[in-house]
Each structure stands twice: as structure tokens, then as C-alpha cells.
Write a protein that holds these residues in place. Structure first.
Motif, PDB file in Angstrom:
ATOM      1  N   LYS A  18       0.848  -1.194   0.000  1.00 11.20           N
ATOM      2  CA  LYS A  18       0.000   0.000   0.000  1.00 11.20           C
ATOM      3  C   LYS A  18       0.877   1.236   0.000  1.00 11.20           C
ATOM      4  CE  LYS A  18      -3.733   2.265   2.594  1.00 11.20           C
ATOM      5  NZ  LYS A  18      -4.583   2.184   3.819  1.00 11.20           N
ATOM      6  N   LYS A  19       0.547   2.192  -0.858  1.00 14.98           N
ATOM      7  CA  LYS A  19       1.313   3.434  -0.922  1.00 14.98           C
ATOM      8  C   LYS A  19       0.888   4.350   0.205  1.00 14.98           C
ATOM      9  CE  LYS A  19       4.079   6.446  -2.985  1.00 14.98           C
ATOM     10  NZ  LYS A  19       4.186   7.401  -1.853  1.00 14.98           N
ATOM     11  N   GLN A  20       1.881   4.726   1.029  1.00 16.60           N
ATOM     12  CA  GLN A  20       1.653   5.715   2.074  1.00 16.60           C
ATOM     13  C   GLN A  20       2.242   7.041   1.603  1.00 16.60           C
ATOM     14  OE1 GLN A  20      -0.382   4.912   4.191  1.00 16.60           O
ATOM     15  NE2 GLN A  20      -0.168   2.778   4.811  1.00 16.60           N
ATOM     16  N   ASP A  21       2.406   8.002   2.508  1.00 15.99           N
ATOM     17  CA  ASP A  21       2.877   9.332   2.107  1.00 15.99           C
ATOM     18  C   ASP A  21       4.185   9.288   1.341  1.00 15.99           C
ATOM     19  OD1 ASP A  21       0.661  10.470   3.228  1.00 15.99           O
ATOM     20  OD2 ASP A  21       1.620  10.851   5.152  1.00 15.99           O
ATOM     21  N   ASP A  22       5.226   8.707   1.955  1.00 15.38           N
ATOM     22  CA  ASP A  22       6.547   8.700   1.321  1.00 15.38           C
ATOM     23  C   ASP A  22       7.193   7.325   1.335  1.00 15.38           C
ATOM     24  OD1 ASP A  22       6.878   8.597   4.028  1.00 15.38           O
ATOM     25  OD2 ASP A  22       8.468  10.096   4.137  1.00 15.38           O
ATOM     26  N   TYR A  23       6.372   6.282   1.444  1.00 16.63           N
ATOM     27  CA  TYR A  23       6.898   4.919   1.441  1.00 16.63           C
ATOM     28  C   TYR A  23       5.785   3.945   1.059  1.00 16.63           C
ATOM     29  CZ  TYR A  23       4.558   4.443   5.990  1.00 16.63           C
ATOM     30  OH  TYR A  23       3.623   4.410   6.995  1.00 16.63           O
ATOM     31  N   PHE A  24       6.180   2.697   0.821  1.00 18.92           N
ATOM     32  CA  PHE A  24       5.219   1.622   0.594  1.00 18.92           C
ATOM     33  C   PHE A  24       5.201   0.719   1.824  1.00 18.92           C
ATOM     34  CE2 PHE A  24       6.207   2.946  -3.700  1.00 18.92           C
ATOM     35  CZ  PHE A  24       4.991   2.850  -4.354  1.00 18.92           C
ATOM     36  N   GLU A  25       4.025   0.307   2.221  1.00 20.48           N
ATOM     37  CA  GLU A  25       3.881  -0.601   3.361  1.00 20.48           C
ATOM     38  C   GLU A  25       3.426  -1.971   2.868  1.00 20.48           C
ATOM     39  OE1 GLU A  25       1.029  -1.271   7.277  1.00 20.48           O
ATOM     40  OE2 GLU A  25       1.188   0.744   6.406  1.00 20.48           O
ATOM     41  N   VAL A  26       4.069  -3.022   3.368  1.00 21.08           N
ATOM     42  CA  VAL A  26       3.676  -4.387   3.009  1.00 21.08           C
ATOM     43  C   VAL A  26       2.406  -4.740   3.779  1.00 21.08           C
ATOM     44  CG1 VAL A  26       4.335  -6.822   3.050  1.00 21.08           C
ATOM     45  CG2 VAL A  26       6.045  -5.081   2.503  1.00 21.08           C
ATOM     46  N   ILE A  27       1.363  -5.060   3.043  1.00 20.74           N
ATOM     47  CA  ILE A  27       0.077  -5.400   3.652  1.00 20.74           C
ATOM     48  C   ILE A  27      -0.088  -6.905   3.813  1.00 20.74           C
ATOM     49  CG2 ILE A  27      -2.440  -5.173   3.435  1.00 20.74           C
ATOM     50  CD1 ILE A  27      -0.954  -2.545   3.909  1.00 20.74           C
ATOM     51  N   ASP A  28       0.351  -7.668   2.811  1.00 20.98           N
ATOM     52  CA  ASP A  28       0.211  -9.129   2.844  1.00 20.98           C
ATOM     53  C   ASP A  28       1.574  -9.759   2.553  1.00 20.98           C
ATOM     54  OD1 ASP A  28      -0.454 -11.820   2.546  1.00 20.98           O
ATOM     55  OD2 ASP A  28      -2.416 -11.358   1.665  1.00 20.98           O
ATOM     56  N   GLU A  29       2.338 -10.004   3.621  1.00 22.75           N
ATOM     57  CA  GLU A  29       3.690 -10.534   3.465  1.00 22.75           C
ATOM     58  C   GLU A  29       3.689 -11.965   2.949  1.00 22.75           C
ATOM     59  OE1 GLU A  29       7.894 -10.762   5.989  1.00 22.75           O
ATOM     60  OE2 GLU A  29       6.082  -9.964   6.923  1.00 22.75           O
ATOM     61  N   ILE A  30       2.651 -12.729   3.287  1.00 21.58           N
ATOM     62  CA  ILE A  30       2.572 -14.124   2.835  1.00 21.58           C
ATOM     63  C   ILE A  30       2.483 -14.184   1.311  1.00 21.58           C
ATOM     64  CG2 ILE A  30       1.176 -16.221   2.847  1.00 21.58           C
ATOM     65  CD1 ILE A  30       0.382 -15.564   5.717  1.00 21.58           C
ATOM     66  N   VAL A  31       1.593 -13.384   0.744  1.00 20.89           N
ATOM     67  CA  VAL A  31       1.436 -13.365  -0.714  1.00 20.89           C
ATOM     68  C   VAL A  31       2.683 -12.803  -1.375  1.00 20.89           C
ATOM     69  CG1 VAL A  31       0.112 -12.389  -2.639  1.00 20.89           C
ATOM     70  CG2 VAL A  31      -1.067 -13.198  -0.597  1.00 20.89           C
ATOM     71  N   LEU A  32       3.298 -11.790  -0.742  1.00 20.53           N
ATOM     72  CA  LEU A  32       4.529 -11.206  -1.294  1.00 20.53           C
ATOM     73  C   LEU A  32       5.627 -12.265  -1.368  1.00 20.53           C
ATOM     74  CD1 LEU A  32       5.610  -8.456  -2.297  1.00 20.53           C
ATOM     75  CD2 LEU A  32       6.569  -8.120  -0.017  1.00 20.53           C
ATOM     76  N   LYS A  33       5.724 -13.115  -0.349  1.00 22.08           N
ATOM     77  CA  LYS A  33       6.719 -14.190  -0.355  1.00 22.08           C
ATOM     78  C   LYS A  33       6.416 -15.204  -1.454  1.00 22.08           C
ATOM     79  CE  LYS A  33       8.115 -13.981   4.504  1.00 22.08           C
ATOM     80  NZ  LYS A  33       8.077 -14.660   5.833  1.00 22.08           N
TER      81      LYS A  33
END
Length: 231
Positions: A208-223
């Protein structure tokens, strides 16, 4: 680079990874505990290194500079890995850049001492050969990855490797905040293609795009997307 004069900690890591067993001679007296802060270079391309490093904690990225001035990611270093073996054998400057992604701790032995004490150490030289063989296999694999894997897989792996874990109200979150221009170079893609791929991961609910960074929302799927890329 910061030298840490904590001999109990040095002994702890020596025992944990059986570093003394790598050598025929007792090399403990030459071993130093070294800290490289986040974003600091452990070694730079075309510069001579002064130590043989055993990476014992932390993570670092390895990349090379191409003749056109661009950079290309080759792999990551993490515990327990050896750095400086090729430079020891060939007595030449570093062939790549190794940069700390987070604080990296190493057991370092001055390269001159290694040459003085271990140049004819069959046990140590066998270990070096084994390490070089593993790196050759890894280099071949990663070269294929850079050519054949879609950017989505490579980017997912890169985010997992470089994302910063922070505590937010007792919840551990992974934040990804690096120069997108540099990342596009390292992953061998265009800036526009990188933006499109980030958008795809956002649409899938993985980041998810935050102000000045991206936050990992679903680490399992990312892996799952990253698979074994750059392992």
C-alpha cells in the motif's frame, strides 16, 4: 566501519558459526568484530579490501556497475556468508559493491594476516574453493533470474530483502522506502515499468502506498510472488 571491542561477543559468534574450524591454525587473535551501519559500503568496486569478512548478522545487497554506468543487482549477503574470498585468491580490488541494507556485523580478519598465515592452509583453501563454487552457482542462477523472471517476482524479492521492519503500536510493519530510480537500475528495468509493477502489487493488496513509502500489507502473498528469487 566501527570496530567493537567486545571479546565475549566475538567468542559467541566464533562458537555459533564454528569459525575456528575453518582454519588449521588458531586465528582467533586476529579476529575483529566490525559493524557497518545501514547504507554503508562494506566494500566498493575497484577498491582494495583490507579484511576477509564473515557476515554474521544483517543483510547487504551486492551489485555491479556496468560499462554504461548503470548498476545491476546480483545477490544479497546475509549470515553466514564469506566476503573477500575472491580478492584473497586473486589479490585484486573488489569486483562488486556490497552495501549494508541494515546494520551488518562481521567477523573480520586483516587480509594480510590471512595471506601470511593461511596461504598454504589446505583446510582453509578447501573452504574457500567450496565458497567460490557456491557463489558461481548462485551467480549463474541470478543472471538467469535477471533475464527470465518477470519484474514482479524480482521486485517482490527486493522488497522483502530491503524492507525495514518497524514497530507501530505493538504491531510489526514492513516499510519499503528507497529511491525508485536506483531500484529500476538495480533490477534492470525502466522507471515507468517499475511504477506500473508497484501499482499492480498495490491493486493486488500486497503493498500500500503511504505518504513517502510503501507498506507491506500481505507478506505471505509477497513471499509467494518472490518465490526463491535472489535467495
Amino acid at each position: 566501519m566501527i570496530k567493537i571491542n567486545d571479546y565475549k561477543m566475538i567468542d559467541k559468534y566464533i562458537l555459533k558459526y564454528n569459525i575456528s574450524e575453518i582454519f588449521t591454525k588458531d586465528m582467533r587473535q586476529f579476529m575483529e568484530l566490525l559493524l557497518f551501519k545501514k547504507n554503508e559500503y562494506i566494500c566498493k568496486e575497484n577498491e582494495y579490501i583490507k579484511y576477509l569478512f564473515f557476515v554474521i548478522e544483517g543483510n547487504a545487497k551486492v551489485y555491479v556497475t556496468l560499462s554504461n554506468g548503470k548498476s545491476l543487482l546480483t545477490c544479497f549477503y546475509h549470515d553466514f556468508m564469506l566476503l573477500g574470498d575472491l580478492e584473497f585468491i586473486k589479490s585484486k580490488p573488489a569486483y562488486s559493491n556490497v552495501q549494508a541494507i541494515e546494520n551488518v556485523y562481521c567477523i573480520g580478519i586483516p587480509l594480510e594476516k590471512v595471506k601470511e598465515e593461511c596461504l598454504n592452509d589446505d583446510k582453509f583453501l578447501r573452504y574457500i574453493c567450496n565458497q567460490l563454487g557456491e557463489k558461481l552457482v548462485g551467480c549463474s542462477k541470478n543472471s538467469s533470474i535477471n533475464l527470465l523472471y518477470p519484474l514482479e517476482n524480482r521486485l517482490a524479492s527486493y522488497i522483502l530483502a530491503t524492507g525495514e521492519r518497524v514497530c507501530d503500536n505493538g504491531i510489526i510493519k514492513v516499510k519499503f522506502n528507497e529511491s525508485l530510480t536506483e531500484i529500476s537500475e538495480l533490477l534492470g528495468t525502466s522507471y515507468r515499468h517499475l511504477l506500473r509493477t508497484l501499482k499492480i502489487l498495490c491493486t493486488k493488496g500486497v503493498i500500500k502506498k503511504q505518504d513517502d513509502y510503501f507498506e507491506v500489507i500481505d507478506e505471505i502473498v509477497l513471499k509467494e510472488i518472490a518465490s526463491d528469487v535472489y535467495s
